[in-house]
Design a protein around this motif. Structure first.
Motif, mmCIF file in Angstrom:
data_model
loop_
_atom_site.group_PDB
_atom_site.id
_atom_site.type_symbol
_atom_site.label_atom_id
_atom_site.label_comp_id
_atom_site.label_asym_id
_atom_site.label_seq_id
_atom_site.Cartn_x
_atom_site.Cartn_y
_atom_site.Cartn_z
ATOM 1 N N PRO A 1 34.024 9.594 13.365
ATOM 2 C CA PRO A 1 33.497 10.161 14.676
ATOM 3 C C PRO A 1 33.238 8.884 15.740
ATOM 4 C CG PRO A 1 32.456 11.038 12.857
ATOM 5 C CD PRO A 1 33.344 10.019 12.352
ATOM 6 N N LEU A 2 33.348 8.974 17.129
ATOM 7 C CA LEU A 2 32.974 8.317 17.826
ATOM 8 C C LEU A 2 31.522 8.596 18.508
ATOM 9 C CD1 LEU A 2 34.097 5.679 19.644
ATOM 10 C CD2 LEU A 2 34.740 7.316 21.325
ATOM 11 N N HIS A 3 30.655 7.602 18.243
ATOM 12 C CA HIS A 3 29.273 7.885 18.448
ATOM 13 C C HIS A 3 28.744 7.519 19.791
ATOM 14 C CE1 HIS A 3 28.725 9.551 14.512
ATOM 15 N NE2 HIS A 3 29.161 8.426 14.005
ATOM 16 N N SER A 4 29.604 6.407 20.582
ATOM 17 C CA SER A 4 29.150 6.124 21.691
ATOM 18 C C SER A 4 30.271 5.976 22.757
ATOM 19 C CB SER A 4 28.596 4.649 21.747
ATOM 20 O OG SER A 4 29.663 3.778 21.208
ATOM 21 N N LYS A 5 30.072 6.438 23.999
ATOM 22 C CA LYS A 5 31.056 6.387 25.094
ATOM 23 C C LYS A 5 31.686 5.055 25.316
ATOM 24 C CE LYS A 5 29.901 9.288 28.013
ATOM 25 N NZ LYS A 5 29.374 9.918 29.503
ATOM 26 N N PRO A 6 32.882 5.066 25.679
ATOM 27 C CA PRO A 6 33.499 3.635 26.067
ATOM 28 C C PRO A 6 32.760 3.248 27.347
ATOM 29 C CG PRO A 6 35.331 5.286 25.488
ATOM 30 C CD PRO A 6 33.808 6.067 25.478
ATOM 31 N N ASN A 7 32.948 1.983 27.662
ATOM 32 C CA ASN A 7 32.534 1.335 28.688
ATOM 33 C C ASN A 7 33.383 1.339 30.074
ATOM 34 O OD1 ASN A 7 30.093 0.280 27.355
ATOM 35 N ND2 ASN A 7 31.191 -1.264 26.688
ATOM 36 N N ASN A 8 32.701 1.388 31.107
ATOM 37 C CA ASN A 8 33.509 1.101 32.222
ATOM 38 C C ASN A 8 34.088 2.515 32.636
ATOM 39 O OD1 ASN A 8 32.295 -1.474 32.787
ATOM 40 N ND2 ASN A 8 33.919 -2.183 31.383
ATOM 41 N N LEU A 9 33.734 3.724 32.483
ATOM 42 C CA LEU A 9 34.258 4.854 32.664
ATOM 43 C C LEU A 9 33.948 5.143 34.121
ATOM 44 C CD1 LEU A 9 34.257 7.014 29.491
ATOM 45 C CD2 LEU A 9 35.993 5.153 30.312
ATOM 46 N N SER A 10 34.812 5.900 34.847
ATOM 47 C CA SER A 10 34.669 6.387 36.291
ATOM 48 C C SER A 10 33.859 7.596 36.037
ATOM 49 C CB SER A 10 35.758 6.724 36.882
ATOM 50 O OG SER A 10 36.793 7.696 36.534
ATOM 51 N N SER A 11 33.417 8.291 37.127
ATOM 52 C CA SER A 11 32.622 9.631 36.889
ATOM 53 C C SER A 11 33.638 10.659 36.652
ATOM 54 C CB SER A 11 31.941 9.906 38.222
ATOM 55 O OG SER A 11 32.685 9.924 39.227
ATOM 56 N N LEU A 12 34.709 10.652 36.812
ATOM 57 C CA LEU A 12 35.698 11.901 36.392
ATOM 58 C C LEU A 12 36.117 11.637 34.994
ATOM 59 C CD1 LEU A 12 37.196 14.242 36.963
ATOM 60 C CD2 LEU A 12 39.006 12.632 38.298
ATOM 61 N N GLN A 13 36.440 10.312 34.554
ATOM 62 C CA GLN A 13 36.575 9.999 33.265
ATOM 63 C C GLN A 13 35.554 10.278 32.419
ATOM 64 O OE1 GLN A 13 37.674 5.740 33.021
ATOM 65 N NE2 GLN A 13 39.629 5.914 34.663
ATOM 66 N N GLN A 14 34.286 10.094 32.837
ATOM 67 C CA GLN A 14 33.299 10.647 31.926
ATOM 68 C C GLN A 14 33.165 11.908 31.932
ATOM 69 O OE1 GLN A 14 29.283 8.904 33.131
ATOM 70 N NE2 GLN A 14 30.464 6.930 34.201
ATOM 71 N N GLN A 15 33.496 12.510 33.087
ATOM 72 C CA GLN A 15 33.545 14.398 32.736
ATOM 73 C C GLN A 15 34.632 14.672 31.669
ATOM 74 O OE1 GLN A 15 35.003 17.858 35.593
ATOM 75 N NE2 GLN A 15 33.988 16.099 36.493
ATOM 76 N N ILE A 16 35.893 13.976 31.886
ATOM 77 C CA ILE A 16 36.975 14.335 30.995
ATOM 78 C C ILE A 16 36.395 13.930 29.410
ATOM 79 C CG2 ILE A 16 39.344 13.631 30.370
ATOM 80 C CD1 ILE A 16 39.704 12.840 33.365
ATOM 81 N N TYR A 17 35.855 12.799 29.373
ATOM 82 C CA TYR A 17 35.206 12.267 28.133
ATOM 83 C C TYR A 17 34.635 13.480 27.472
ATOM 84 C CZ TYR A 17 32.900 9.903 24.388
ATOM 85 O OH TYR A 17 32.224 9.376 23.213
ATOM 86 N N ASN A 18 33.509 13.946 28.223
ATOM 87 C CA ASN A 18 32.541 14.934 27.700
ATOM 88 C C ASN A 18 33.281 16.185 27.460
ATOM 89 O OD1 ASN A 18 30.522 13.217 28.282
ATOM 90 N ND2 ASN A 18 30.072 13.689 30.314
ATOM 91 N N ALA A 19 34.164 16.348 28.005
ATOM 92 C CA ALA A 19 35.003 17.703 27.734
ATOM 93 C C ALA A 19 35.680 17.677 26.102
ATOM 94 C CB ALA A 19 35.871 18.150 28.735
ATOM 95 N N LEU A 20 36.194 16.519 26.277
ATOM 96 C CA LEU A 20 36.967 16.143 24.980
ATOM 97 C C LEU A 20 35.993 16.194 23.757
ATOM 98 C CD1 LEU A 20 39.387 13.403 25.932
ATOM 99 C CD2 LEU A 20 40.244 15.501 25.196
#
Length: 240
Positions: free
Chosen positions: A8-27
């Motif tokens: 499991p990945l417990h922390s979000k990757p660095n330097n994501l754009s706001s849209l990339q963060q939204q995509i990450y959250n959905a995944l």
């Protein structure tokens, strides 16, 4: 759920754009397990999905019209019309021709499946080395479900609502075959883009298709439980 080599990945990757963060959250919130060999490959998928959304919005803002194959048009500088679709001329580069769809959009007319393929090509072009793009996608034939195997488009059952996915709104009581349904890019935050209809919510897409049914139609259009995606894993090796 996102895992890196099944951990499991417990922390979000660095330097994501706001849209990339939204995509990450959905995944991350999905009940489906998304497995990546490295964080680098995860970030590539986030970037490519972002490019798909950007390309879809550019298509929406373009002057490309919605049309059947009979009435279709592609810029003759780059493309030759055949019985199966539009074939790239041998003296032209795939990268230049795909860019032209978005630059000289007033010279193009196509239906919704073709728009999805063109959006995918544009997003991939913006995500990998141009030289690789020109090697992978030559010769290039575009129309409907004609696309290069290296694009890796796959459709399967299920729906995760991941921004950058392509979904299909089916219209069982269509009046003309071209409006049998609408392929649409999920943009996130409940918004979809479908060429010929535009940007709207699920309900708005269905409402638009319902105006294109035969007389005395009784069956409403609806969103199929299926999703189309690219082969992100395969394409990641060609990343810029």
């Amino acid at each position: 759920m996102i895992t890196i080599e099944y951990n499991p990945l417990h922390s979000k990757p660095n330097n994501l754009s706001s849209l990339q963060q939204q995509i990450y959250n959905a995944l991350e919130k999905s009940t489906t397990r998304y497995v990546y060999p490295t964080i680098k490959e995860l970030k590539f998928e986030l970037k490519l999905r972002e490019k798909i959304i950007h390309a879809a919005k550019r298509m929406f803002e373009s002057d490309a019209v919605f049309s059947s194959f009979q009435d279709s048009s592609f810029n003759s500088t780059y493309w030759r019309k055949t019985s199966n679709g539009y074939l790239l001329k041998p003296n032209q580069l795939p990268s230049t021709a795909i860019e032209d769809v978005f630059i000289n959009s007033n010279k193009y007319g196509f239906e919704c499946v073709t728009s999805i393929v063109l959006i995918y090509y544009k997003a991939v072009l913006d995500s990998i080395h141009k030289n690789y793009f020109n090697e992978l996608f030559r010769p290039l034939l575009v129309w409907n479900h004609h696309f290069d195997k290296d694009l890796g488009m796959v459709t399967f059952s299920g729906y995760d609502s991941i921004p950058g996915d392509v979904v299909y709104f089916y219209n069982p009581d269509y009046e003309t075959p071209i409006w049998m349904g609408e392929n649409a890019v999920y943009l996130g935050e409940g918004q979809y883009f479908g060429h010929g209809i535009g940007i709207g919510t699920k309900e708005e897409m269905i409402e638009a298709l319902n105006t294109l049914r035969k007389k005395e139609a009784k069956k409403s259009a609806y969103l199929l439980q299926q999703v189309t995606r690219l082969n992100f894993h395969y394409l990641s090796q060609f990343e810029k």
